[in-house]
Structure formats: structure tokens, C-alpha cells
Scaffold this motif. Structure first.
Motif, short mmCIF file in Angstrom:
data_model
loop_
_atom_site.label_atom_id
_atom_site.label_comp_id
_atom_site.label_asym_id
_atom_site.label_seq_id
_atom_site.Cartn_x
_atom_site.Cartn_y
_atom_site.Cartn_z
N SER A 40 0.69 -0.98 0.04
CA SER A 40 0.02 0.12 -0.10
C SER A 40 0.75 1.37 -0.04
O SER A 40 2.15 1.15 0.33
CB SER A 40 -0.96 -0.05 1.24
OG SER A 40 -0.31 0.34 2.35
N ARG A 41 0.21 2.55 -0.50
CA ARG A 41 0.99 3.54 -0.69
C ARG A 41 1.13 4.08 1.05
O ARG A 41 2.40 4.46 1.29
CB ARG A 41 0.33 4.84 -1.25
CG ARG A 41 0.96 6.10 -1.20
CD ARG A 41 -0.24 7.12 -1.63
NE ARG A 41 -1.25 7.22 -0.64
CZ ARG A 41 -1.15 7.53 0.66
NH1 ARG A 41 0.07 8.01 1.17
NH2 ARG A 41 -2.24 7.71 1.48
N PRO A 42 0.36 3.97 1.76
CA PRO A 42 0.54 4.41 3.48
C PRO A 42 1.92 3.55 3.77
O PRO A 42 2.58 4.19 4.76
CB PRO A 42 -0.68 3.82 4.05
CG PRO A 42 -1.70 4.07 3.03
CD PRO A 42 -1.04 3.69 1.80
N TYR A 43 1.93 2.11 3.40
CA TYR A 43 3.00 1.57 3.87
C TYR A 43 4.56 1.96 3.46
O TYR A 43 5.36 2.18 4.36
CB TYR A 43 2.91 -0.13 3.30
CG TYR A 43 4.03 -1.00 3.90
CD1 TYR A 43 4.18 -1.08 5.30
CD2 TYR A 43 4.87 -1.51 3.11
CE1 TYR A 43 5.13 -2.05 5.84
CE2 TYR A 43 5.73 -2.40 3.33
CZ TYR A 43 6.10 -2.64 4.95
OH TYR A 43 6.73 -3.51 5.34
N ILE A 44 4.44 2.41 2.28
CA ILE A 44 5.66 3.12 1.77
C ILE A 44 5.95 4.25 2.53
O ILE A 44 7.05 4.50 2.94
CB ILE A 44 5.69 3.22 0.13
CG1 ILE A 44 5.46 2.21 -0.59
CG2 ILE A 44 6.80 4.17 -0.26
CD1 ILE A 44 6.63 1.04 -0.58
N SER A 45 4.88 5.27 2.71
CA SER A 45 5.06 6.42 3.54
C SER A 45 5.44 6.09 4.90
O SER A 45 6.59 6.80 5.29
CB SER A 45 3.79 7.03 3.63
OG SER A 45 3.39 7.49 2.39
N LYS A 46 5.09 5.01 5.49
CA LYS A 46 5.50 4.54 6.77
C LYS A 46 7.00 4.39 6.95
O LYS A 46 7.72 4.51 7.79
CB LYS A 46 4.49 3.53 7.49
CG LYS A 46 3.09 4.05 8.06
CD LYS A 46 2.48 2.77 8.34
CE LYS A 46 0.99 3.25 8.95
NZ LYS A 46 0.16 2.11 9.33
N LEU A 47 7.47 3.47 5.86
CA LEU A 47 8.87 3.33 5.90
C LEU A 47 9.66 4.41 5.56
O LEU A 47 10.55 4.38 6.59
CB LEU A 47 8.97 2.12 4.44
CG LEU A 47 8.32 0.87 4.78
CD1 LEU A 47 8.73 0.15 3.48
CD2 LEU A 47 9.00 -0.02 6.00
N GLU A 48 9.29 5.31 4.92
CA GLU A 48 10.11 6.46 4.58
C GLU A 48 10.19 7.30 5.67
O GLU A 48 11.11 8.03 6.01
CB GLU A 48 9.55 7.36 3.22
CG GLU A 48 9.81 6.40 1.98
CD GLU A 48 9.36 7.26 0.94
OE1 GLU A 48 9.89 7.18 -0.30
OE2 GLU A 48 8.79 8.34 0.81
N LEU A 49 9.23 7.51 6.69
CA LEU A 49 9.15 8.20 7.91
C LEU A 49 9.55 7.76 8.87
O LEU A 49 9.83 8.42 9.99
CB LEU A 49 7.64 8.87 7.69
CG LEU A 49 7.03 9.78 6.92
CD1 LEU A 49 5.56 9.66 7.08
CD2 LEU A 49 7.74 10.91 6.76
N GLY A 50 10.02 6.35 8.73
CA GLY A 50 10.65 5.74 9.97
C GLY A 50 9.78 5.06 10.82
O GLY A 50 9.94 4.57 11.86
#
Length: 82
Positions: A40-50
Motif C-alpha cells: 500500500s501507499r501508506p506502507y511506503i510512507s510509513k517506511l520512509e518516515l521511519g
């Protein structure tokens, strides 16, 4: 009394800042990376934000392939500095 043993994990520690930097350098939007990695897009965002600090080996491999990285340690948070 039994002591609990920590289960070994196969999750890969991910460097979110490196993921974001490389994704931007490659000109790939978050949604496109998520689609190509099949997360999911939110998962990628969570990864990038730590907010999420580990990924499965399958997701790690997919990120390396999509971002065309030959260095398997490029996205790892636990890599040893040169």
C-alpha cells in the motif's frame, strides 16, 4: 518458571531516509513504488518516515528490483559504514 526466547526474525531493517532519497532520485512517486512493489501507499510512507522500521525479505527484494539497486545493503538500516 520458563524463560522466553526471542524468535529469530528474518525481517530486514530498512533505512527510510535512503528509501525516500533513492525513490526521488529515480523519479518514482510513492503510489507508483507501492504499486510496483505490491504494497500500500501508506506502507511506503510509513517506511520512509521511519514509522515502520523493518520489511519482509520479499518486500526488500522487490524494493531493490524496482529501484534498480544492485547493492543489497543500499536500503538496510544496519549496514556497516565503509
Amino acid at each position: 518458571m520458563r524463560t522466553r526466547r526471542a524468535r529469530p526474525t528474518t525481517a530486514v531493517p530498512i533505512d527510510g531516509a535512503a528509501l525516500r532519497r533513492i525513490r526521488i532520485d529515480r523519479g518514482i512517486e510513492v503510489a507508483e513504488l507501492a504499486r510496483r512493489v505490491q504494497v500500500s501507499r501508506p506502507y511506503i510512507s510509513k517506511l520512509e518516515l521511519g514509522h515502520s522500521k523493518r520489511v519482509s525479505p520479499t518486500v526488500h527484494k522487490a524494493l531493490l528490483q524496482v529501484l534498480q539497486l544492485t547493492d543489497r545493503a543500499a536500503l538496510r538500516a544496519d549496514k556497516v559504514p565503509a
